[in-house]
Design an enzyme around this catalytic site. Sequence first.
Site, PDB file in Angstrom:
ATOM      1  N   SER A   1       8.700  -5.525 -10.724  1.00 40.45           N
ATOM      2  CA  SER A   1       8.992  -5.676  -9.379  1.00 40.45           C
ATOM      3  C   SER A   1      10.725  -5.606  -9.434  1.00 40.45           C
ATOM      4  O   SER A   1      11.408  -4.763 -10.172  1.00 40.45           O
ATOM      5  CB  SER A   1       8.632  -6.645  -8.698  1.00 40.45           C
ATOM      6  OG  SER A   1       8.885  -6.444  -7.157  1.00 40.45           O
TER       7      SER A   1
ATOM      8  N   ASP B   1      -0.115   1.268  -5.169  1.00 42.41           N
ATOM      9  CA  ASP B   1       0.891   0.046  -5.009  1.00 42.41           C
ATOM     10  C   ASP B   1       1.429   0.302  -3.787  1.00 42.41           C
ATOM     11  O   ASP B   1       2.375   1.095  -3.379  1.00 42.41           O
ATOM     12  CB  ASP B   1       1.596   0.192  -6.207  1.00 42.41           C
ATOM     13  CG  ASP B   1       2.813  -1.197  -6.081  1.00 42.41           C
ATOM     14  OD1 ASP B   1       2.670  -1.878  -4.984  1.00 42.41           O
ATOM     15  OD2 ASP B   1       3.487  -1.461  -6.864  1.00 42.41           O
TER      16      ASP B   1
ATOM     17  N   HIS C   1       0.208  -4.430  -6.406  1.00 41.63           N
ATOM     18  CA  HIS C   1       1.802  -4.519  -7.157  1.00 41.63           C
ATOM     19  C   HIS C   1       2.063  -5.190  -8.281  1.00 41.63           C
ATOM     20  O   HIS C   1       2.877  -5.339  -9.061  1.00 41.63           O
ATOM     21  CB  HIS C   1       2.667  -5.276  -6.087  1.00 41.63           C
ATOM     22  CG  HIS C   1       4.096  -5.145  -6.433  1.00 41.63           C
ATOM     23  ND1 HIS C   1       4.679  -3.711  -6.531  1.00 41.63           N
ATOM     24  CD2 HIS C   1       5.121  -5.926  -6.387  1.00 41.63           C
ATOM     25  CE1 HIS C   1       6.032  -4.024  -6.715  1.00 41.63           C
ATOM     26  NE2 HIS C   1       6.234  -5.234  -6.506  1.00 41.63           N
TER      27      HIS C   1
END
Lengths: 434, 274
Positions: free
Chosen positions: B103, B225, B253
């Site tokens: 991320s 996602d 995610h």
Amino acid sequence: MMCRADQQPDPQDADADADADRTADAAFAALLEDSAEDLYENAPCGYLSTLMDGTIAKINGTLLDWLGLEREAVVGRKRFTDLLTVGGKLYHETHFAPLLRMQSEISGIALEMKQTGGGRIPVLVSSAVKHGTTGQPLLIRTTVFDARDRRAYEEELLRRREAAEEARRQAEADRARLQEALAVLQQSLLPDTLPPVPGAQTATHYHTASPDRLGGDFYDVFALDGQRFGFFLGDVCGKGPQAAALTSLTRYTLRAAALHDPDPVSALTTLNTVLHERYAGSGDPRYCTAVYGTLEPDPATGQLAVHLAAGGHPPAIVLRADGTADFLPTPGGLLVGILPSAPFTDATTVLGPGDTLLLYTDGLTEARTGQDRAGLYGDEALLAFVTAHAGKPPHAVVQALTGLLDSFGDGLDDDTALLAIGVPASDPQTRDER
Amino acid sequence: MRLERLAGMDIASRNHVTVTGNPQGPTVVLAHGFGCDQNMWRLTVPALVDDYRVVLFDHVGSGRSDASAFSEERYASLDGYARDVVEVCEALELRDAVFVGHSVSAMIGVLAAGLAPERIGALVMVAPSPRYIDDEGYRGGFSAEDIDELLASLEANYLGWSAAMAPVIMGNADRPELGDELRNSFCTTDPDMARVFARTTFLSDSRDDLKGVSVPTLVLECTQDVIAPREVGAFVHQAIPGSALVTLEATGHCPHLSAPEATNQAIVDFLASL
């Protein structure tokens, strides 16, 4: 014959009893809930089950009602995150889902769900993963509680918390301002610097017991005429603003009285009259203790003639160059301001090179000592202490006493003022010790 | 020398650095994203420890990092986090390490590789996004209002949002029972620091930094996602010269948790290709 106190029912009887209980329980339950399905559908909380990817496989009527959704539009078509607000989605993806994966269950997470028509409903969500026989995750079971009331309560708590935080900040700012003002006021009651007295040295120290309180001790040294100087040190009753006002009145009255008539007994008598006039009829009788005196340097001999008087104040101490020290008693002097007329006793001494006159307030002698803080430091201990410093210049004596005050720790709970006036030693070696 | 060692030790405790795996192997650094801590890699580490030296750490403000090292100013930009990564690499004297960032940490890795090219020799970007907010000709998946809503939620719902986790976390001295009960929870975060991290994460725009990446790079994206949609994965892949893109059959995610086998395989294959 044995008498069994712990008589057990016959095992067969017990089985029959249990059967009867079960039948009764079932009948009782049927009366209330005739269907587990009905309980699921209409429970007072939302239920849903999802596949591991979040696809909703089952959802109860309660939750559909809350969200204003039709079952056909949800089951197999929406994921759990589709029911959440954007903030809720982000929180779900960054916190909820990873924690659920790692812990297999998560409970009491606050999220918001979207309602048809644009509304949103705060909820508390708990989820648990159901595993298959080989331990593989199969589905996620989730319960949803309506948290509208709770959220309102939390918001109220949050507001209160912010208000309390703001109040605390304000109070700290006020306190800081007040302390600054008090410090300035306190400074105005004490001279910044003392004027140089020819042929003499002076040293002072002021210990403030608490920064929140205005102390009531005072001292000063000032020129009277071409030759003489006046000095005083004292202690007014009480603390705080009233004490500060009394200190102010006392200081300026003594200064003016001394200029008018430098005689110590006359100056204290004038002060007594002024204080008595000011406070006796006020319903708030106030008084002080004070030593007032004059210094007269003799340039020819290098000596300093001291003439002082005291009212209700601990006796001054004279430290001699030869290493001795003794009180300079002024017996019978009354508290200043209590009675319309008060007797004051005077005393004189002459300071030679290496001699020092020490004035102090009773914060020093009444400091509480010992493990239990039960004893008072006292006059005799003070005399013994300063005798060890006799022959030293004023600043060294005051420095030693400052160390003594510090050593009292919390046993020193009153303000304390120190004023030392001395004649420099003629021996240059001693003088260098400064 | 002594000073350097001391500084290194400080960095290690500041970021709660954990080193495991094969000490002889090449080094792989695993960096967690917003919302969790190094525990996120618990299913990845076992796949790496035989052949690689594995370095885990918590960003300051997350997990068991040293909260006293937090500075709102330093961590108001991704550069602050990137400088931390470089300092961790320096403290461990790493050279040519492979940096795996999930991320927001994928972008932190890009910035760190730019700051200290000799330290980071390759990048694995797990569900990366260089910008979360839509822009002209760019779809990040969120509108500015969406992110405002997230940040407003974080600001307004201090109790609500973080009630479940805050107590853990804050080490409530006056309510020790909370700490005991929740001690085994993962992903502890201080709410105030999380707010700063959230703002930095979701309001940053690092698109221009992608083209500067000159090390071998693997981009991992998920089929579904919400936070980093596939357009974003494609954007990152196209922007980084010579990068590889692998789309994982995974929802959500966090593919390293929801599809660990596929994720690990993709990482291991990439490592073997270096």
